[in-house]
Write a protein that holds these residues in place. Structure first.
Motif, mmCIF file in Angstrom:
data_model
loop_
_atom_site.group_PDB
_atom_site.id
_atom_site.type_symbol
_atom_site.label_atom_id
_atom_site.label_comp_id
_atom_site.label_asym_id
_atom_site.label_seq_id
_atom_site.Cartn_x
_atom_site.Cartn_y
_atom_site.Cartn_z
ATOM 1 N N ARG A 4 0.845 -1.209 0.000
ATOM 2 C CA ARG A 4 0.000 0.000 0.000
ATOM 3 C C ARG A 4 0.874 1.250 0.000
ATOM 4 N N GLU A 5 1.928 1.189 0.820
ATOM 5 C CA GLU A 5 2.844 2.327 0.930
ATOM 6 C C GLU A 5 3.593 2.549 -0.400
ATOM 7 N N LEU A 6 4.095 1.444 -0.983
ATOM 8 C CA LEU A 6 4.818 1.567 -2.258
ATOM 9 C C LEU A 6 3.893 2.120 -3.342
ATOM 10 N N MET A 7 2.647 1.664 -3.301
ATOM 11 C CA MET A 7 1.678 2.116 -4.300
ATOM 12 C C MET A 7 1.447 3.621 -4.182
ATOM 13 N N ALA A 8 1.326 4.102 -2.931
ATOM 14 C CA ALA A 8 1.075 5.529 -2.719
ATOM 15 C C ALA A 8 2.261 6.356 -3.212
ATOM 16 N N ILE A 9 3.457 5.887 -2.909
ATOM 17 C CA ILE A 9 4.648 6.658 -3.303
ATOM 18 C C ILE A 9 4.877 6.584 -4.816
ATOM 19 N N ARG A 10 4.662 5.397 -5.365
ATOM 20 C CA ARG A 10 5.105 5.183 -6.745
ATOM 21 C C ARG A 10 4.065 5.467 -7.821
ATOM 22 N N SER A 11 2.778 5.387 -7.477
ATOM 23 C CA SER A 11 1.773 5.562 -8.542
ATOM 24 C C SER A 11 1.973 6.853 -9.335
ATOM 25 N N PRO A 12 2.214 7.996 -8.643
ATOM 26 C CA PRO A 12 2.424 9.213 -9.443
ATOM 27 C C PRO A 12 3.642 9.119 -10.360
ATOM 28 N N LEU A 13 4.642 8.335 -9.927
ATOM 29 C CA LEU A 13 5.866 8.214 -10.738
ATOM 30 C C LEU A 13 5.627 7.304 -11.946
ATOM 31 N N TYR A 14 4.853 6.228 -11.741
ATOM 32 C CA TYR A 14 4.489 5.382 -12.890
ATOM 33 C C TYR A 14 3.669 6.217 -13.878
#
Ligand code: S3P
Length: 188
Positions: free
Chosen positions: A141-151
């Motif tokens: 969940r944490e990785l998704m929050a951090i990375r989604s904008p970058l993807y």
């Protein structure tokens, strides 16, 4: 030269661990007869160690340096052997430099998968140090929050592939790729 890709250009798959980059990448490679490259595997070959050992002995930051070096190599040495279908490690988008290089390699596709599917798809594999000994749900969940904008900012195409079969994802990518490459050729 493949009719799908201009010489030296690639289809690049990005997304979180468990989103299906390797599976879809291999299917795309079979469907197009283009080479399949996997940045994690290339780094493992180069270093002579598997990812968990690279993380344990060299640390994540050194692994990130190796990822950037590999991307620079792929960009600077375009050839039929260093291009095709490229699956990437989930964290490759963390560095701004990498995001720019990824976009320059070709058509970047984000395989966006929801948390329940990521959880079930990462349940068994032991080869992901970032999920090892962790509460996988909160970590993802944490990785998704951090990375989604970058993807999002790296991808030319986002596919919500949570409920799609691999063959459907492959079809979507193959439908979209020709217009991407036609536009990128006409825009120089
Ligand atoms: C990582 C994902 C892994 C691998 C490494 C770090 C990440 O690749 O590069 O364990 O930071 O998300 P996959 O996404 O192929 O599992």
């Amino acid at each position: 030269m493949s009719p799908l890709l201009p010489n030296g250009r690639s289809i690049v798959l990005i997304g979180l661990m468990g989103c299906g980059k390797s599976t879809i990448g291999r299917e795309l490679s079979r469907a197009t007869s283009l080479p399949f490259l996997d940045t994690d595997m290339l780094i493992e070959d180069q270093v002579g160690m598997e990812i968990p050992r690279i993380f344990a002995e060299m640390g994540e930051s050194r692994f990130r340096v190796l990822e950037t070096a590999l991307l620079n190599y792929l960009r600077d040495n375009p050839s039929p052997r260093s291009s095709g279908i490229i699956a990437t490690g989930g964290g490759i988008i963390l560095r701004q430099e990498n995001r720019a290089i990824l976009r320059s390699l070709g058509f970047v596709v984000w395989l966006d998968v929801d948390l329940p599917n990521l959880l079930s798809r990462t349940a068994r594999a032991q080869n992901r140090p970032l999920l090892h000994n962790a509460d996988r749900e909160s970590r993802l969940r944490e990785l998704m929050a951090i990375r989604s904008p970058l993807y999002e900012q790296t991808a030319h195409l986002r596919i919500n592939s949570s409920n799609l079969k691999a063959s459907q994802v492959v079809d979507l990518i193959l439908q979209q790729a020709p217009s991407f490459f036609a536009d990128s050729l006409s825009n120089g």
